[in-house]
Design a protein around this motif. Structure first.
Motif, PDB file in Angstrom:
ATOM      1  N   ALA A  55       0.818  -1.217   0.000  1.00  0.00           N
ATOM      2  CA  ALA A  55       0.000   0.000   0.000  1.00  0.00           C
ATOM      3  C   ALA A  55       0.852   1.269   0.000  1.00  0.00           C
ATOM      4  O   ALA A  55       0.417   2.310  -0.481  1.00  0.00           O
ATOM      5  CB  ALA A  55      -0.941  -0.009   1.207  1.00  0.00           C
ATOM      6  N   ASN A  56       2.063   1.182   0.503  1.00  0.00           N
ATOM      7  CA  ASN A  56       2.951   2.345   0.516  1.00  0.00           C
ATOM      8  C   ASN A  56       3.416   2.738  -0.888  1.00  0.00           C
ATOM      9  O   ASN A  56       3.946   3.823  -1.085  1.00  0.00           O
ATOM     10  CB  ASN A  56       4.170   2.086   1.399  1.00  0.00           C
ATOM     11  CG  ASN A  56       3.790   1.913   2.848  1.00  0.00           C
ATOM     12  OD1 ASN A  56       2.927   2.628   3.367  1.00  0.00           O
ATOM     13  ND2 ASN A  56       4.404   0.965   3.521  1.00  0.00           N
ATOM     14  N   ALA A  57       3.219   1.866  -1.870  1.00  0.00           N
ATOM     15  CA  ALA A  57       3.660   2.128  -3.242  1.00  0.00           C
ATOM     16  C   ALA A  57       2.602   2.845  -4.078  1.00  0.00           C
ATOM     17  O   ALA A  57       2.897   3.307  -5.179  1.00  0.00           O
ATOM     18  CB  ALA A  57       4.045   0.813  -3.920  1.00  0.00           C
ATOM     19  N   PRO A 111      -9.601  -2.748  -5.731  1.00  0.00           N
ATOM     20  CA  PRO A 111      -8.991  -3.099  -4.451  1.00  0.00           C
ATOM     21  C   PRO A 111      -9.514  -4.465  -4.003  1.00  0.00           C
ATOM     22  O   PRO A 111     -10.721  -4.697  -4.016  1.00  0.00           O
ATOM     23  CB  PRO A 111      -9.465  -1.989  -3.509  1.00  0.00           C
ATOM     24  CG  PRO A 111     -10.728  -1.482  -4.121  1.00  0.00           C
ATOM     25  CD  PRO A 111     -10.632  -1.734  -5.603  1.00  0.00           C
ATOM     26  N   TYR A 112      -8.614  -5.358  -3.665  1.00  0.00           N
ATOM     27  CA  TYR A 112      -9.007  -6.703  -3.237  1.00  0.00           C
ATOM     28  C   TYR A 112      -8.632  -6.828  -1.761  1.00  0.00           C
ATOM     29  O   TYR A 112      -7.515  -7.210  -1.404  1.00  0.00           O
ATOM     30  CB  TYR A 112      -8.314  -7.748  -4.103  1.00  0.00           C
ATOM     31  CG  TYR A 112      -8.802  -9.161  -3.896  1.00  0.00           C
ATOM     32  CD1 TYR A 112     -10.128  -9.441  -3.613  1.00  0.00           C
ATOM     33  CD2 TYR A 112      -7.927 -10.222  -3.994  1.00  0.00           C
ATOM     34  CE1 TYR A 112     -10.567 -10.737  -3.425  1.00  0.00           C
ATOM     35  CE2 TYR A 112      -8.349 -11.526  -3.810  1.00  0.00           C
ATOM     36  CZ  TYR A 112      -9.674 -11.770  -3.527  1.00  0.00           C
ATOM     37  OH  TYR A 112     -10.103 -13.071  -3.343  1.00  0.00           O
ATOM     38  N   LYS A 113      -9.547  -6.446  -0.907  1.00  0.00           N
ATOM     39  CA  LYS A 113      -9.291  -6.331   0.524  1.00  0.00           C
ATOM     40  C   LYS A 113      -8.936  -7.653   1.187  1.00  0.00           C
ATOM     41  O   LYS A 113      -8.139  -7.690   2.116  1.00  0.00           O
ATOM     42  CB  LYS A 113     -10.486  -5.682   1.215  1.00  0.00           C
ATOM     43  CG  LYS A 113     -10.678  -4.245   0.788  1.00  0.00           C
ATOM     44  CD  LYS A 113     -11.882  -3.613   1.433  1.00  0.00           C
ATOM     45  CE  LYS A 113     -12.050  -2.213   0.884  1.00  0.00           C
ATOM     46  NZ  LYS A 113     -13.225  -1.551   1.387  1.00  0.00           N
ATOM     47  N   GLN A 114      -9.511  -8.765   0.695  1.00  0.00           N
ATOM     48  CA  GLN A 114      -9.232 -10.067   1.303  1.00  0.00           C
ATOM     49  C   GLN A 114      -7.746 -10.424   1.217  1.00  0.00           C
ATOM     50  O   GLN A 114      -7.232 -11.171   2.036  1.00  0.00           O
ATOM     51  CB  GLN A 114     -10.053 -11.179   0.639  1.00  0.00           C
ATOM     52  CG  GLN A 114     -11.528 -11.110   0.947  1.00  0.00           C
ATOM     53  CD  GLN A 114     -12.290 -10.233  -0.027  1.00  0.00           C
ATOM     54  OE1 GLN A 114     -11.738  -9.357  -0.681  1.00  0.00           O
ATOM     55  NE2 GLN A 114     -13.592 -10.449  -0.117  1.00  0.00           N
ATOM     56  N   ARG A 115      -7.067  -9.931   0.196  1.00  0.00           N
ATOM     57  CA  ARG A 115      -5.635 -10.222   0.020  1.00  0.00           C
ATOM     58  C   ARG A 115      -4.767  -8.989   0.222  1.00  0.00           C
ATOM     59  O   ARG A 115      -3.554  -9.050   0.038  1.00  0.00           O
ATOM     60  CB  ARG A 115      -5.390 -10.795  -1.363  1.00  0.00           C
ATOM     61  CG  ARG A 115      -6.071 -12.131  -1.546  1.00  0.00           C
ATOM     62  CD  ARG A 115      -5.171 -13.010  -2.267  1.00  0.00           C
ATOM     63  NE  ARG A 115      -5.773 -14.329  -2.434  1.00  0.00           N
ATOM     64  CZ  ARG A 115      -5.078 -15.341  -2.834  1.00  0.00           C
ATOM     65  NH1 ARG A 115      -3.814 -15.211  -3.108  1.00  0.00           N
ATOM     66  NH2 ARG A 115      -5.651 -16.509  -2.969  1.00  0.00           N
TER      67      ARG A 115
END
Length: 81
Positions: free
Chosen positions: A15-17, A39-43
């Protein structure tokens, strides 16, 4: 140089990228037809597809710059037309 059509697949695992990815996409905005982010929150990852109409060198340059970012994978599929 003649423009080519391409679709770039980008996977962001860190996420920092995200800020760096968005900066590069902004830098190439004149060549971008459209983009879709998922966005694929599960992964805890994001997947982005970017449609481009650009010279081959510009497509490869963007793919290379994105691929150098830690936690990011980018691959382009380029038309033969």
């Amino acid at each position: 140089m003649e423009n080519r059509l391409a679709v770039m697949a980008i996977i962001v695992e860190d996420a920092n990228a995200v800020e760096k990815v968005n900066k590069h996409l902004h830098d190439y905005r004149e060549y971008i037809i459209g983009r879709m982010g998922i966005p694929y929150k599960q992964r805890a990852i994001s997947m982005i597809s970017v449609a481009m109409d650009a010279p081959l060198d510009e497509i490869n340059a963007l793919s290379g710059k994105l691929g150098k970012i830690e936690g990011v994978t980018a691959k382009a599929t380029i038309s033969k037309l």
